[in-house]
Design a protein around this motif. Sequence first.
Motif, PDB file in Angstrom:
ATOM      1  N   GLU A 123      62.361 102.948  65.938  1.00  0.00           N
ATOM      2  CA  GLU A 123      63.482 103.866  66.147  1.00  0.00           C
ATOM      3  C   GLU A 123      63.152 105.254  65.597  1.00  0.00           C
ATOM      4  OE1 GLU A 123      66.633 104.926  67.978  1.00  0.00           O
ATOM      5  OE2 GLU A 123      65.896 102.869  68.158  1.00  0.00           O
ATOM      6  N   ASP A 127      63.260 110.241  69.561  1.00  0.00           N
ATOM      7  CA  ASP A 127      64.256 111.289  69.349  1.00  0.00           C
ATOM      8  C   ASP A 127      65.432 111.016  70.279  1.00  0.00           C
ATOM      9  OD1 ASP A 127      65.761 113.490  69.093  1.00  0.00           O
ATOM     10  OD2 ASP A 127      64.252 114.918  69.833  1.00  0.00           O
ATOM     11  N   ARG A 128      66.551 110.675  69.697  1.00  0.00           N
ATOM     12  CA  ARG A 128      67.702 110.308  70.532  1.00  0.00           C
ATOM     13  C   ARG A 128      68.530 111.523  70.943  1.00  0.00           C
ATOM     14  NH1 ARG A 128      66.834 105.484  72.737  1.00  0.00           N
ATOM     15  NH2 ARG A 128      66.282 103.930  71.185  1.00  0.00           N
ATOM     16  N   ASN A 129      68.158 112.635  70.460  1.00  0.00           N
ATOM     17  CA  ASN A 129      68.992 113.813  70.669  1.00  0.00           C
ATOM     18  C   ASN A 129      68.661 114.498  72.001  1.00  0.00           C
ATOM     19  OD1 ASN A 129      70.904 115.653  70.099  1.00  0.00           O
ATOM     20  ND2 ASN A 129      69.587 116.915  68.779  1.00  0.00           N
ATOM     21  N   VAL A 130      68.932 113.790  73.104  1.00  0.00           N
ATOM     22  CA  VAL A 130      68.545 114.339  74.407  1.00  0.00           C
ATOM     23  C   VAL A 130      69.736 114.551  75.315  1.00  0.00           C
ATOM     24  CG1 VAL A 130      66.222 113.433  74.429  1.00  0.00           C
ATOM     25  CG2 VAL A 130      68.103 111.998  75.206  1.00  0.00           C
ATOM     26  N   LYS A 131      70.892 114.177  74.837  1.00  0.00           N
ATOM     27  CA  LYS A 131      72.040 114.149  75.741  1.00  0.00           C
ATOM     28  C   LYS A 131      72.405 115.537  76.280  1.00  0.00           C
ATOM     29  CE  LYS A 131      72.877 109.891  76.203  1.00  0.00           C
ATOM     30  NZ  LYS A 131      72.430 109.363  77.481  1.00  0.00           N
ATOM     31  N   ASN A 132      72.173 116.562  75.469  1.00  0.00           N
ATOM     32  CA  ASN A 132      72.587 117.884  75.938  1.00  0.00           C
ATOM     33  C   ASN A 132      71.472 118.607  76.700  1.00  0.00           C
ATOM     34  OD1 ASN A 132      71.029 118.147  73.757  1.00  0.00           O
ATOM     35  ND2 ASN A 132      72.516 119.275  72.495  1.00  0.00           N
ATOM     36  N   SER A 133      70.437 117.887  76.973  1.00  0.00           N
ATOM     37  CA  SER A 133      69.368 118.501  77.754  1.00  0.00           C
ATOM     38  C   SER A 133      69.893 118.860  79.147  1.00  0.00           C
ATOM     39  CB  SER A 133      68.199 117.517  77.869  1.00  0.00           C
ATOM     40  OG  SER A 133      67.574 117.655  79.116  1.00  0.00           O
ATOM     41  N   SER A 138      68.609 113.756  83.063  1.00  0.00           N
ATOM     42  CA  SER A 138      68.855 113.415  81.667  1.00  0.00           C
ATOM     43  C   SER A 138      69.754 112.195  81.507  1.00  0.00           C
ATOM     44  CB  SER A 138      69.477 114.605  80.945  1.00  0.00           C
ATOM     45  OG  SER A 138      70.718 114.889  81.545  1.00  0.00           O
ATOM     46  N   ASN A 142      67.567 107.913  77.488  1.00  0.00           N
ATOM     47  CA  ASN A 142      68.334 107.779  76.251  1.00  0.00           C
ATOM     48  C   ASN A 142      67.511 108.150  75.019  1.00  0.00           C
ATOM     49  OD1 ASN A 142      66.729 105.593  75.714  1.00  0.00           O
ATOM     50  ND2 ASN A 142      68.300 104.069  76.199  1.00  0.00           N
ATOM     51  N   GLY A 143      66.354 108.745  75.230  1.00  0.00           N
ATOM     52  CA  GLY A 143      65.569 109.169  74.085  1.00  0.00           C
ATOM     53  C   GLY A 143      64.184 109.610  74.519  1.00  0.00           C
ATOM     54  N   SER A 153      59.544 109.694  77.952  1.00  0.00           N
ATOM     55  CA  SER A 153      60.999 109.618  78.080  1.00  0.00           C
ATOM     56  C   SER A 153      61.385 108.158  78.232  1.00  0.00           C
ATOM     57  CB  SER A 153      61.456 110.384  79.321  1.00  0.00           C
ATOM     58  OG  SER A 153      60.943 111.692  79.294  1.00  0.00           O
TER      59      SER A 153
END
Lengths: 166, 722
Positions: A123, A127-133, A138, A142-143, A153
């Motif tokens: 884990e 990097d899970r912070n992709v939602k605002n890409s 996208s 999910n990461g 990806s």
Amino acid sequence: MADQKALAADNKPNKHELDNVVEEKIQYIVVGIGDEKYGIDISFIDNIVRMQKITRVPKAPDHYMGVINLRGMVVPVMSIRRKMGLSDDVINNATRIIILKLEEQGLVGVLVDEVNEVIALGESEIDRNVKNSKKSDSSFINGIGKNGDGLVSIFEITAVVDEVVA
Amino acid sequence: MDVSQYLDIFIDETSEHIQSLSDNIMVLENEPENKDTINEIFRAAHSLKGMAGTMGFKRMQHLTHDMENLFSEVRNDSIKVNSELIDILFQCLDAIEGYLETVKSTSDEGTEDNEVLIKKLNEFLESGSGEGGDDDDAGSDAAASSGADEAPAAEASAAPAGDGSAEYLSMKLEEDDILKLQEASDGGSNLYGLTVHVQKDCLLKAARAFLVFKAIDDFGEILCYNPSSQDIEDEKFDLTFSIVISTSSTDTDAIKAAVSAVSEIEAVDMGAVTPDTFKGGAEPEASAPAPEPEKKAPEASAAAAPAPAPAPKPVAESAPKAAPAAAGAKKAANKPVTSRTVRVDIEKLDSLMNQVSELIIAKNSLVSISSSETGEYDSQSFREQIEYLERVTTDLHESVMKVRMVPIESTVNKFPRMIRDLSRKLGKPMDLIMTGEETELDRTVVDQIGDPLQHLLRNSADHGIEKPEDRKKAGKPEKGTIFLNAFQEGNNVIIQVGDDGGGINTEAVKAKAIERGIVTEEEAESLTQKEIVEFLFMPSFSMAKQITDISGRGVGLDVVKSNIEALGGDVEVKTTFGQGSTFTVRLPLTLAIIQALMIEVRDEKYAIALASIMTIENIPKSEIKYVQAKEVIHLRGLVIPLIRLDDLLDFEPAEDDRDDLTVVIVKRGDSHAGLVVDNLMGQQEIVIKSLGKVIENNKIISGATILGDGEVALILDTNAMI
């Protein structure tokens, strides 16, 4: 690899103590679509087969290429490129069909340009912070995992085959 | 005892008994004096009780027990069959069915006591057998009529006076066993204890014991064993073993003789026993609940005979106590619900077995040809073997399909009862006449055809059959007739459901359609009768003037139609106003393998079910006519719309310079369509496969199949095209 698994298994009962020492890793199959690499959680994969004749199904959703014969079963095959709005698939010798096994939809084939390798990622390496890409695809990701020098990806499989998204 | 492994059998057999009860009660209603039927009902009730008891379903057992009592009275002519009795019996059946449903889903009988019903049963019993109760005829009458279970106990005290040294008297019995005995004696059976002495030099003690049991089977039932039956089977006993049997016979000598006749049996002690016999020696916990006889279930005490309160607990009283405990234990385990099974005729299995061995022979011959010494294949014998193989696989396919086939009987035989109930409820006398119940269909179809048929029958009963006075006026017999005919026709099974009632008032339907805005008045004028009747199959189009709880909520025929179409069938109506209507349901024999015509459209291959093809025609282009800008052809008096498959299947339009079109004429009921194809490839047997869930809801493709070369070909759903 076996050691790793054993460790991971040992790890479970007293996870809290060892959490920082050993991390549970999930295996991903790395596939190439266009210039990018994508990872598919290996637990969803039933099989990987070479390209074969796909029978077109009239009136089916556009991103479904058709159906193939997988050892006597008729399995629908979708084009992830079409679904993500990329250029059409170029079929060549490296093209593979990844057969996914899903609880809801059963078996579904996904066309990819190539299959590269199997990697194991914890884990902390994703990097899970992709939602605002702002990238168009996208919602299927999910990461982003770090694999050596490259980035992979990670597909959110349920979103990929889900009919509502798209 | 763990009985879960018998659950399937229990469910199967209980359904059978319920059905047989239902059938026989129907017969009884018409012929109240029919002794055979009464006996049959008695037997079925008795078997039900026995099975429920074995499985530990106390409530179900209690109910069936009282039913059995009632019937024993009927059998003795103390109670006359009347419609009130029949009604109660049907209610009982429903209750038992309720238990069965609960058992099916939870493997437990649930907590419904059905006390009201049991009370009704007992009231009936009392009212009918006031005198019968005085009868000295031991067990059955006394126990049944007094409503309490003490009667046999009263005589019990006298019984154990016999041979005090006999071992069977000192048998240690579990509480369960004693209950069983109690029940048997309540049920009117005679109880006897037996102690069998085997000869000292006997080699196969277990086998001898088995033969003894076998011999006793002819007279009655063995209730308890000492040592346990398992131990006896395993030869874990010395030279004697004891059993308690229940039998309807009183001829002790005959039983004794039969047992002694088994070789290597030295001696047999035998005497009458009662449940009380075993009370004394029984474990303390067995007698523990005894001091609370006041806690009788109300229905049992309703007419308690003035017999002394005995030690053994009557069934009625113990049941509610024991059951919750059992229920609790079972719920915790939460056993899986039973699987679906097909009972297969052993003959079918044998022929299957034969064909498989032939298949092996065919394979071996092929192997031997390919490994012949010369290294060259003898093409003649090779071809012969291929032919042989073909024949065997075709037969094999047929046999396997036959195994899946079950008569529709299992589904339709609940209908007579339904019509009877409807007849009373609606106050319209009517009869259901069924033919062809033995017609076989694929198991899945049989399972799912019940609801649509039931709906059609209810429709006939509710809307079709007129009120008796109206029928009289119309010059018809007062009693209406509803019929259900099933028969095979080619690759289809036809089920016709109809009535001799009023028929469909097409004018009213037309008016309704106009009122609902489905068609304009002008359009309605040009509609054929058939087209008007089709409106009835539209969603929420109900003709019932008032909503009854039988039918008429508007979720009706459209559901019937979609259910039947989901099974690959279709439904049609023919009606004559004033004379009745007939619904014809057409169903495919099997769902898995069909004969199909393979066709080509451009470079793609498609299959069309042969059953839906009428003819194949070569049509010159010049013969294509246009009606409302649509292509049609005129063929032998029929105007048939043309469907360009390449167009329908999303091909790019292409120049076609051929003068003749190959047209496959397909039919659905009385409608036709001509499919324009590029090429015919021939007939083939295809295995239908699902397209997978994601693209299943495809309107023109009904499935896929895999061709000899491994390629997938799609099956065209011609029904959806017409």
